[in-house]
Design a protein around this motif. Structure first.
Motif, PDB file in Angstrom:
ATOM      1  N   LEU A  31      -3.643  50.610  23.327  1.00 33.77           N
ATOM      2  CA  LEU A  31      -3.865  49.213  22.966  1.00 33.77           C
ATOM      3  C   LEU A  31      -4.981  48.606  23.811  1.00 33.77           C
ATOM      4  CD1 LEU A  31      -3.051  46.526  21.546  1.00 33.77           C
ATOM      5  CD2 LEU A  31      -1.405  46.200  23.424  1.00 33.77           C
ATOM      6  N   LEU A  35      -8.250  46.975  22.104  1.00 32.24           N
ATOM      7  CA  LEU A  35      -8.621  45.567  22.264  1.00 32.24           C
ATOM      8  C   LEU A  35     -10.058  45.445  22.754  1.00 32.24           C
ATOM      9  CD1 LEU A  35      -5.385  44.057  23.852  1.00 32.24           C
ATOM     10  CD2 LEU A  35      -6.197  43.770  21.509  1.00 32.24           C
ATOM     11  N   CYS A  83       1.475  44.551  27.531  1.00 31.34           N
ATOM     12  CA  CYS A  83       0.175  44.187  28.087  1.00 31.34           C
ATOM     13  C   CYS A  83       0.074  42.674  28.155  1.00 31.34           C
ATOM     14  CB  CYS A  83      -0.942  44.756  27.205  1.00 31.34           C
ATOM     15  SG  CYS A  83      -2.620  44.293  27.722  1.00 31.34           S
ATOM     16  N   GLN A  85      -2.728  39.607  28.812  1.00 30.41           N
ATOM     17  CA  GLN A  85      -4.155  39.312  28.845  1.00 30.41           C
ATOM     18  C   GLN A  85      -4.367  37.919  29.402  1.00 30.41           C
ATOM     19  OE1 GLN A  85      -6.065  39.128  24.974  1.00 30.41           O
ATOM     20  NE2 GLN A  85      -8.053  39.677  25.842  1.00 30.41           N
ATOM     21  N   THR A  97       0.677  37.659  25.676  1.00 26.12           N
ATOM     22  CA  THR A  97       1.519  38.842  25.820  1.00 26.12           C
ATOM     23  C   THR A  97       1.408  39.703  24.575  1.00 26.12           C
ATOM     24  OG1 THR A  97       3.089  37.541  27.122  1.00 26.12           O
ATOM     25  CG2 THR A  97       3.851  39.679  26.305  1.00 26.12           C
ATOM     26  N   TRP A  98       1.071  40.962  24.770  1.00 26.10           N
ATOM     27  CA  TRP A  98       0.998  41.937  23.687  1.00 26.10           C
ATOM     28  C   TRP A  98       2.175  42.900  23.839  1.00 26.10           C
ATOM     29  CZ3 TRP A  98      -3.224  41.745  20.200  1.00 26.10           C
ATOM     30  CH2 TRP A  98      -4.285  40.911  20.574  1.00 26.10           C
ATOM     31  N   LEU A 100       4.123  45.445  21.640  1.00 25.29           N
ATOM     32  CA  LEU A 100       4.073  46.154  20.367  1.00 25.29           C
ATOM     33  C   LEU A 100       5.447  46.384  19.756  1.00 25.29           C
ATOM     34  CD1 LEU A 100       1.399  48.778  21.449  1.00 25.29           C
ATOM     35  CD2 LEU A 100       1.056  46.974  19.754  1.00 25.29           C
ATOM     36  N   PHE A 106       2.445  37.929  17.361  1.00 29.76           N
ATOM     37  CA  PHE A 106       1.700  38.903  18.151  1.00 29.76           C
ATOM     38  C   PHE A 106       0.212  38.613  18.113  1.00 29.76           C
ATOM     39  CE2 PHE A 106      -0.472  43.054  18.272  1.00 29.76           C
ATOM     40  CZ  PHE A 106       0.077  43.614  19.395  1.00 29.76           C
ATOM     41  N   PRO A 107      -0.456  38.359  19.272  1.00 28.49           N
ATOM     42  CA  PRO A 107       0.145  38.216  20.603  1.00 28.49           C
ATOM     43  C   PRO A 107       0.781  36.843  20.761  1.00 28.49           C
ATOM     44  CG  PRO A 107      -2.186  37.782  20.744  1.00 28.49           C
ATOM     45  CD  PRO A 107      -1.919  38.172  19.314  1.00 28.49           C
TER      46      PRO A 107
END
Length: 224
Positions: A31, A35, A83, A85, A97-98, A100, A106-107
């Motif tokens: 991911l 990205l 993840c 960011q 916040t990612w 999955l 999402f996110p």
């Protein structure tokens, strides 16, 4: 509350657009690269942070998880990986916040994710209190390694089809250090913000914090 086996992990996006069962660490690894490739993150992923969630007992509750069979989406993971960011500079930042494996949008903003998926106000015994290992994505991409041994049963058979790409080997030649990321003990939690900020950009296994510090910690994080 019961802990799901690896085979109950939900399916997440891999590098080739396919899906990988119970391989959250590799999904997040890919991911971060995706990205960056899509222009949704810094070219060298300076704005991304990989977060492992676990604890001494490897029993960590999260809500709104696709793998859940309950209406509230509760799953007790042995460990989970996502993840975060950081968008913008300190003082004007917004964290995404990612996750999955989440059924949430999402996110999602970190504050909303904490409220909905982590639920810090929900009373938990010490067995279920979550710890967070935060690793700067550029460091993670250089040093993470997995031989996928945890994806096999005791007889050595794949529990689920593995990713189509080769196992990830760290730049230092290490072939498997997943347990170093998953292993977390409450006694090792660091609370000094200065020490955390320094460790985040120098330790290949990142820094360990508890959930009370999660949002505060990211409010102090600066791009390096």
């Amino acid at each position: 509350m019961t802990r799901p086996r690896h085979s109950l992990r939900s399916r997440s996006c891999s590098s080739d657009g396919g899906y990988v069962d119970f391989g959250g660490e590799e999904n997040v690894y890919m991911l971060c690269k995706k990205l960056s490739a899509l222009g949704l993150a810094d070219p060298v992923v300076l704005d991304l942070f990989v977060v492992f969630i676990s604890n001494d007992h490897r029993m960590t509750p999260l809500w709104h998880q696709k793998a859940s069979k309950s209406l509230d989406g509760l799953v007790i993971w042995d460990y989970h990986v996502l993840c975060i960011q950081k968008k913008g500079e300190q003082g004007f930042a917004h964290c995404l916040t990612w996750d999955l494996d989440s059924s949430l949008p999402f996110p999602l903003g970190l504050d909303k994710y904490v409220s909905e998926a982590i639920r810090p106000m929900f009373p938990l015994t010490s067995t279920y209190r979550r710890l967070f290992r935060v690793i700067h994505a550029p460091i993670f991409l250089n040093y993470f390694a997995s031989n996928r041994a945890h994806m096999k049963d005791p007889l050595g058979n794949w529990v689920s089809p593995p990713p189509s790409y080769e196992p990830i080997i760290a730049q230092d030649g290490c072939q498997n250090n997943l347990q170093e990321y998953i292993g977390m003990h409450a006694v090792d939690v660091v609370t000094d913000i200065k020490a955390l900020s320094e460790g985040l950009y120098s330790n290949k296994f990142g820094v360990l914090i508890d959930e009370a510090m999660l949002e505060t910690f990211f409010s102090f994080v600066l791009w390096q």
